[in-house]
Every structure is written in C-alpha cells, then in structure tokens.
Design a protein around this motif. Structure first.
Motif, PDB file in Angstrom:
ATOM      1  N   THR A   6      37.997  33.710  37.230  1.00  0.00           N
ATOM      2  CA  THR A   6      37.791  32.239  36.307  1.00  0.00           C
ATOM      3  C   THR A   6      38.977  32.370  35.511  1.00  0.00           C
ATOM      4  N   ALA A   7      39.360  31.256  35.134  1.00  0.00           N
ATOM      5  CA  ALA A   7      40.547  31.148  34.444  1.00  0.00           C
ATOM      6  C   ALA A   7      40.716  29.787  33.692  1.00  0.00           C
ATOM      7  N   GLN A   8      41.664  29.217  32.791  1.00  0.00           N
ATOM      8  CA  GLN A   8      41.501  27.920  32.411  1.00  0.00           C
ATOM      9  C   GLN A   8      43.169  27.480  32.562  1.00  0.00           C
ATOM     10  N   ASP A   9      42.957  26.291  32.762  1.00  0.00           N
ATOM     11  CA  ASP A   9      44.333  25.355  32.810  1.00  0.00           C
ATOM     12  C   ASP A   9      44.422  24.191  32.104  1.00  0.00           C
ATOM     13  N   THR A  10      45.637  23.312  32.257  1.00  0.00           N
ATOM     14  CA  THR A  10      45.656  22.168  31.371  1.00  0.00           C
ATOM     15  C   THR A  10      44.296  21.122  31.797  1.00  0.00           C
ATOM     16  N   ALA A  11      43.768  21.342  32.964  1.00  0.00           N
ATOM     17  CA  ALA A  11      42.704  20.409  33.699  1.00  0.00           C
ATOM     18  C   ALA A  11      41.302  20.889  33.051  1.00  0.00           C
ATOM     19  N   GLY A  12      41.210  22.085  32.666  1.00  0.00           N
ATOM     20  CA  GLY A  12      39.996  22.870  32.178  1.00  0.00           C
ATOM     21  C   GLY A  12      39.691  24.128  33.025  1.00  0.00           C
ATOM     22  N   ASN A  13      38.532  24.185  33.387  1.00  0.00           N
ATOM     23  CA  ASN A  13      38.015  25.545  33.825  1.00  0.00           C
ATOM     24  C   ASN A  13      38.092  25.697  35.201  1.00  0.00           C
ATOM     25  N   LEU A  16      36.847  30.445  40.855  1.00  0.00           N
ATOM     26  CA  LEU A  16      36.966  30.601  42.453  1.00  0.00           C
ATOM     27  C   LEU A  16      36.388  32.015  42.787  1.00  0.00           C
ATOM     28  N   ASN A  17      36.016  31.936  44.235  1.00  0.00           N
ATOM     29  CA  ASN A  17      35.414  33.153  44.605  1.00  0.00           C
ATOM     30  C   ASN A  17      36.150  33.862  45.557  1.00  0.00           C
ATOM     31  N   ARG A  18      36.297  34.967  45.931  1.00  0.00           N
ATOM     32  CA  ARG A  18      36.817  35.820  46.895  1.00  0.00           C
ATOM     33  C   ARG A  18      35.773  36.960  47.452  1.00  0.00           C
ATOM     34  N   GLY A  19      36.261  37.377  48.565  1.00  0.00           N
ATOM     35  CA  GLY A  19      35.326  38.336  49.158  1.00  0.00           C
ATOM     36  C   GLY A  19      35.689  39.745  49.160  1.00  0.00           C
ATOM     37  N   SER A  20      36.724  40.019  48.553  1.00  0.00           N
ATOM     38  CA  SER A  20      37.401  41.582  48.351  1.00  0.00           C
ATOM     39  C   SER A  20      38.225  41.526  47.228  1.00  0.00           C
ATOM     40  N   VAL A  21      38.307  43.011  46.734  1.00  0.00           N
ATOM     41  CA  VAL A  21      39.153  43.140  45.392  1.00  0.00           C
ATOM     42  C   VAL A  21      40.809  42.746  45.637  1.00  0.00           C
ATOM     43  N   PRO A  22      41.171  43.153  46.536  1.00  0.00           N
ATOM     44  CA  PRO A  22      42.484  42.644  46.886  1.00  0.00           C
ATOM     45  C   PRO A  22      42.784  41.015  47.020  1.00  0.00           C
ATOM     46  N   ALA A  23      41.909  40.588  47.505  1.00  0.00           N
ATOM     47  CA  ALA A  23      41.891  39.096  47.636  1.00  0.00           C
ATOM     48  C   ALA A  23      41.483  38.502  46.303  1.00  0.00           C
ATOM     49  N   ALA A  24      40.784  39.025  45.420  1.00  0.00           N
ATOM     50  CA  ALA A  24      40.373  38.487  43.964  1.00  0.00           C
ATOM     51  C   ALA A  24      41.523  39.051  43.069  1.00  0.00           C
ATOM     52  N   LEU A  25      42.392  40.005  43.358  1.00  0.00           N
ATOM     53  CA  LEU A  25      43.459  40.246  42.286  1.00  0.00           C
ATOM     54  C   LEU A  25      44.726  39.307  42.973  1.00  0.00           C
ATOM     55  N   LYS A  26      44.810  39.244  44.292  1.00  0.00           N
ATOM     56  CA  LYS A  26      45.736  38.342  44.353  1.00  0.00           C
ATOM     57  C   LYS A  26      45.684  36.748  43.924  1.00  0.00           C
ATOM     58  N   LYS A  27      44.501  36.302  44.006  1.00  0.00           N
ATOM     59  CA  LYS A  27      44.361  35.045  43.402  1.00  0.00           C
ATOM     60  C   LYS A  27      44.502  34.906  41.752  1.00  0.00           C
ATOM     61  N   ALA A  28      43.999  35.971  41.290  1.00  0.00           N
ATOM     62  CA  ALA A  28      43.989  35.843  39.822  1.00  0.00           C
ATOM     63  C   ALA A  28      45.712  36.329  39.453  1.00  0.00           C
ATOM     64  N   CYS A  36      47.899  29.423  34.348  1.00  0.00           N
ATOM     65  CA  CYS A  36      46.753  29.504  33.774  1.00  0.00           C
ATOM     66  C   CYS A  36      46.269  30.763  32.643  1.00  0.00           C
ATOM     67  N   TRP A  37      45.566  30.576  31.842  1.00  0.00           N
ATOM     68  CA  TRP A  37      45.162  31.660  30.898  1.00  0.00           C
ATOM     69  C   TRP A  37      43.577  31.836  30.884  1.00  0.00           C
ATOM     70  N   ASN A  38      43.287  32.992  30.135  1.00  0.00           N
ATOM     71  CA  ASN A  38      42.044  33.393  30.022  1.00  0.00           C
ATOM     72  C   ASN A  38      41.419  33.881  31.627  1.00  0.00           C
ATOM     73  N   VAL A  39      42.411  34.440  32.232  1.00  0.00           N
ATOM     74  CA  VAL A  39      42.028  34.991  33.702  1.00  0.00           C
ATOM     75  C   VAL A  39      41.100  36.017  33.604  1.00  0.00           C
ATOM     76  N   GLU A  40      40.093  36.341  34.380  1.00  0.00           N
ATOM     77  CA  GLU A  40      39.295  37.279  34.619  1.00  0.00           C
ATOM     78  C   GLU A  40      38.787  37.325  35.926  1.00  0.00           C
ATOM     79  N   ILE A  41      38.223  38.698  36.285  1.00  0.00           N
ATOM     80  CA  ILE A  41      37.816  38.908  37.706  1.00  0.00           C
ATOM     81  C   ILE A  41      36.179  39.566  37.317  1.00  0.00           C
TER      82      ILE A  41
END
Length: 73
Positions: A6-13, A16-28, A36-41
């Motif tokens: 999850t994150a926030q950008d100028t358009a809002g919240n 996204l979802n990913r199936g693995s830790v490496p994919a989630a870390l990459k997207k974050a 983006c700000w307020n990024v969390e996994i």
C-alpha cells in the motif's frame, strides 16, 4: 500467498498485491522511487513492514528461500 503493498500518491491510495517477498519488495521500492509515500508491505500473516523495516522482511526469507511462517494463515 498474497503480500499487499500500500502507498499514497498524488492521485490517492494505491493497493497492489504480489505473490512473493522479493516481488513485494521490488514493487514497494519502485513506488517509493516514483514519489509515493506511506509505503508499506503487509504479509499474509498480517505483519506490516515500513521502508525502514524492509531489511527485516528480507531477512525472514533469507537466501535459502521463503520462510514458511509467512504462508501460514
């Protein structure tokens, strides 16, 4: 298994979802690079990791592969 990013950008919240830790870390990391700000996994077990804690999440997986406790629900 599903990792929510999850994150926030100028358009809002953004959620996204990913199936693995490496994919989630990459997207974050990509979201942060895009401004983006307020990024969390959120892991399948409900644990929440903020950017300063991403190394802890990476350590849970380790070089040997996924930590099975991440998939337990």
């Amino acid at each position: 298994m599903r990792f929510l990013i999850t994150a926030q950008d100028t358009a809002g919240n953004v959620t996204l979802n990913r199936g693995s830790v490496p994919a989630a870390l990459k997207k974050a990391t990509e979201l942060m690079s895009d401004g983006c700000w307020n990024v969390e996994i959120v892991t399948p077990d409900g644990a929440t990791y903020h950017p300063g804690e991403f190394d802890q999440l990476r350590a849970r997986v380790g070089p040997a592969g996924p930590d099975l406790s991440l998939t337990a629900q």
